[in-house]
Write a protein that holds these residues in place. Structure first.
Motif, PDB file in Angstrom:
ATOM      1  N   UNK A  34       0.838  -1.201   0.000  1.00 55.95           N
ATOM      2  CA  UNK A  34       0.000   0.000   0.000  1.00 55.95           C
ATOM      3  C   UNK A  34       0.873   1.252   0.000  1.00 55.95           C
ATOM      4  N   UNK A  35       0.285   2.369  -0.429  1.00 54.96           N
ATOM      5  CA  UNK A  35       0.978   3.650  -0.364  1.00 54.96           C
ATOM      6  C   UNK A  35       1.345   3.950   1.092  1.00 54.96           C
ATOM      7  N   UNK A  36       2.525   4.503   1.282  1.00 52.45           N
ATOM      8  CA  UNK A  36       3.004   4.825   2.635  1.00 52.45           C
ATOM      9  C   UNK A  36       2.421   6.156   3.090  1.00 52.45           C
ATOM     10  N   UNK A  37       1.101   6.179   3.221  1.00 50.54           N
ATOM     11  CA  UNK A  37       0.353   7.351   3.692  1.00 50.54           C
ATOM     12  C   UNK A  37      -0.126   7.052   5.103  1.00 50.54           C
ATOM     13  N   UNK A  38       0.376   7.781   6.068  1.00 55.54           N
ATOM     14  CA  UNK A  38      -0.011   7.494   7.448  1.00 55.54           C
ATOM     15  C   UNK A  38       0.122   8.735   8.309  1.00 55.54           C
ATOM     16  N   UNK A  39      -0.466   8.640   9.500  1.00 57.36           N
ATOM     17  CA  UNK A  39      -0.465   9.752  10.443  1.00 57.36           C
ATOM     18  C   UNK A  39       0.048   9.242  11.780  1.00 57.36           C
ATOM     19  N   UNK A  40       0.885  10.029  12.403  1.00 50.92           N
ATOM     20  CA  UNK A  40       1.346   9.739  13.754  1.00 50.92           C
ATOM     21  C   UNK A  40       0.557  10.611  14.716  1.00 50.92           C
ATOM     22  N   UNK A  41      -0.151   9.949  15.643  1.00 46.95           N
ATOM     23  CA  UNK A  41      -1.007  10.623  16.609  1.00 46.95           C
ATOM     24  C   UNK A  41      -0.537  10.334  18.023  1.00 46.95           C
ATOM     25  N   UNK A  42      -0.861  11.229  18.929  1.00 49.65           N
ATOM     26  CA  UNK A  42      -0.663  10.946  20.345  1.00 49.65           C
ATOM     27  C   UNK A  42      -1.780  10.009  20.797  1.00 49.65           C
ATOM     28  N   UNK A  43      -1.644   9.473  21.983  1.00 50.75           N
ATOM     29  CA  UNK A  43      -2.644   8.521  22.472  1.00 50.75           C
ATOM     30  C   UNK A  43      -4.013   9.155  22.674  1.00 50.75           C
ATOM     31  N   UNK A  44      -4.061  10.488  22.817  1.00 51.21           N
ATOM     32  CA  UNK A  44      -5.352  11.176  22.974  1.00 51.21           C
ATOM     33  C   UNK A  44      -5.823  11.813  21.665  1.00 51.21           C
ATOM     34  N   UNK A  45      -5.359  11.285  20.525  1.00 54.83           N
ATOM     35  CA  UNK A  45      -5.754  11.731  19.187  1.00 54.83           C
ATOM     36  C   UNK A  45      -5.269  13.141  18.864  1.00 54.83           C
ATOM     37  N   UNK A  46      -4.143  13.506  19.388  1.00 49.26           N
ATOM     38  CA  UNK A  46      -3.503  14.757  19.002  1.00 49.26           C
ATOM     39  C   UNK A  46      -2.585  14.526  17.809  1.00 49.26           C
TER      40      UNK A  46
END
Length: 385
Positions: A359-371
């Motif tokens: 898959x395309x390497x499209x991703x998001x890094x979030x904090x545990x509280x969805x920040x």
């Protein structure tokens, strides 16, 4: 081959969580998910510093952002600015959306979209034409003087996009588009979406059989669910083949109605989040202009002078938080509504919407509280908080 491994965060692949694992990237794609303790020697390693890695958000209805409204600035730079504005909020692929306008502006926007695709604007997936072939009775903030029936020149313009974009979407109303026209567009790869229409359940069903794929911003600008006349809302929930966009801001749809819709939706089609965002996203703007009319921004709402809602003032990560916190949805389902389900709706589920090998390497890094922490498109970091 350029390879790197992202470690130090929980990884949600769209279905399962992976603990103490690494996301391995190679040439813009995901090579593998594997235990962090058994990485190949010499591979570049990036420590995420905690939190979670999740599939990038896919927004199929984005009118503007970063101070740019597509109708007012249908240029490659305008598209680039819109995409960059939404990347700050986790959106890694989007359909900039042209609201009802003249044929000339629509044609110019299509040609601009082709150039943006050729230039590889990060996050630019294709275009969504929301109109002008809608119902005047359900026009919402669309200019009624610009609404008109679909003509052969409109079909030809859209067919010129075949094979050009990663996805292409058009919102139509049966009042101004025939079922045969829907079939032609669907066979060319368009997501044809019912929206801004007062049509009956039976007609909506006929149009689904003709090739309609989705429904635009559920509950808004459409015939409502009645116990004798189910309308477009009833069709959206009852017809399993239809995927359904919804604005998750608590303004366009009451949380109770959202919950009812989610529980009622017949599959395999799913309900997915759209922002319907305007140029205000990522700015402190108090107003802007659409088709010569002033749109006012106040208390999370965007309205015409008469109070008619005119798009939304929300981004994708805020929409995910709302679905999780206000509706009580599991965080996994809230994330899928912003990634996996729109990917399925747009026939991208073999490429986007999950973190799987190939898959395309499209991703998001979030904090545990969805920040928000960072956004990655094609394996490249495009935003860092």
């Amino acid at each position: 081959m350029s390879r790197k491994a992202i470690t130090g965060a929980r990884i949600f692949d769209g279905t399962f969580w992976h603990q103490e694992s690494a996301l391995i990237l190679a040439d813009g794609r995901i090579e593998a998910l594997r235990p962090a303790a058994s990485l190949p020697s010499g591979i570049e390693t990036i420590d995420a510093g905690g939190g979670m890695i999740v599939p990038g958000f896919i927004d199929l209805q984005v009118n503007g952002g970063g101070g740019v409204l597509l109708n007012e600035e249908p240029t490659v730079e305008g598209l680039r600015q819109i995409c960059a504005a939404h990347a700050k909020f986790g959106t890694t692929a989007l359909l900039p959306t042209l609201i009802t306008d003249t044929y000339e502006i629509t044609s110019k926007t299509v040609e601009t979209g082709k150039r943006a695709k050729a230039e590889g604007v990060p996050g630019f997936l294709g275009l969504h034409l929301e109109g002008p072939h809608l119902s005047i009775a359900r026009k919402g903030a669309h200019d009624p003087q610009l609404i008109r029936p679909m003509q052969e020149k409109d079909i030809e313009l859209m067919l010129s996009c075949k094979g050009v974009f990663g996805a292409m979407m058009i919102t139509i109303a049966p009042e101004n588009v025939t079922a045969d026209q829907v079939t032609r567009l669907s066979q060319a790869g368009f997501m044809v979406s019912l929206g801004h229409t007062d049509t009956a359940y039976e007609t909506a069903k006929d149009y689904a059989e003709a090739g309609t794929r989705t429904v635009t911003h559920l509950f808004n600008a459409m015939s409502p669910l009645g116990h004798r006349q189910p309308g477009v809302v009833g069709a959206a929930l009852d017809i399993g083949s239809l995927y359904v966009g919804i604005i998750s801001d608590g303004i366009h749809v009451h949380p109770a109605a959202m919950g009812v819709a989610l529980r009622a939706k017949k599959g395999p089609g799913k309900i997915f989040i759209v922002t319907d965002a305007m140029s205000t996203i990522g700015t402190d703007m108090k107003s802007f202009t659409l088709n010569g009319r002033e749109i006012l921004r106040q208390d999370g709402r965007l309205t015409l002078a008469d109070g008619t809602l005119a798009g939304a003032d929300i981004d994708m990560i805020s929409s995910v938080r709302f679905a999780h916190r206000a509706l009580g949805l599991p965080v996994e389902e809230s994330l899928r509504m912003a990634s996996t389900y729109p990917a399925e709706a747009a026939w991208l589920d073999g490429r986007k919407g999950a973190l799987k090998a190939g898959f395309d390497a499209d991703f998001v890094l979030l904090s545990d509280d969805l920040g928000m922490k960072s956004t990655w498109i094609g394996g490249m970091k495009v935003h860092q908080e």
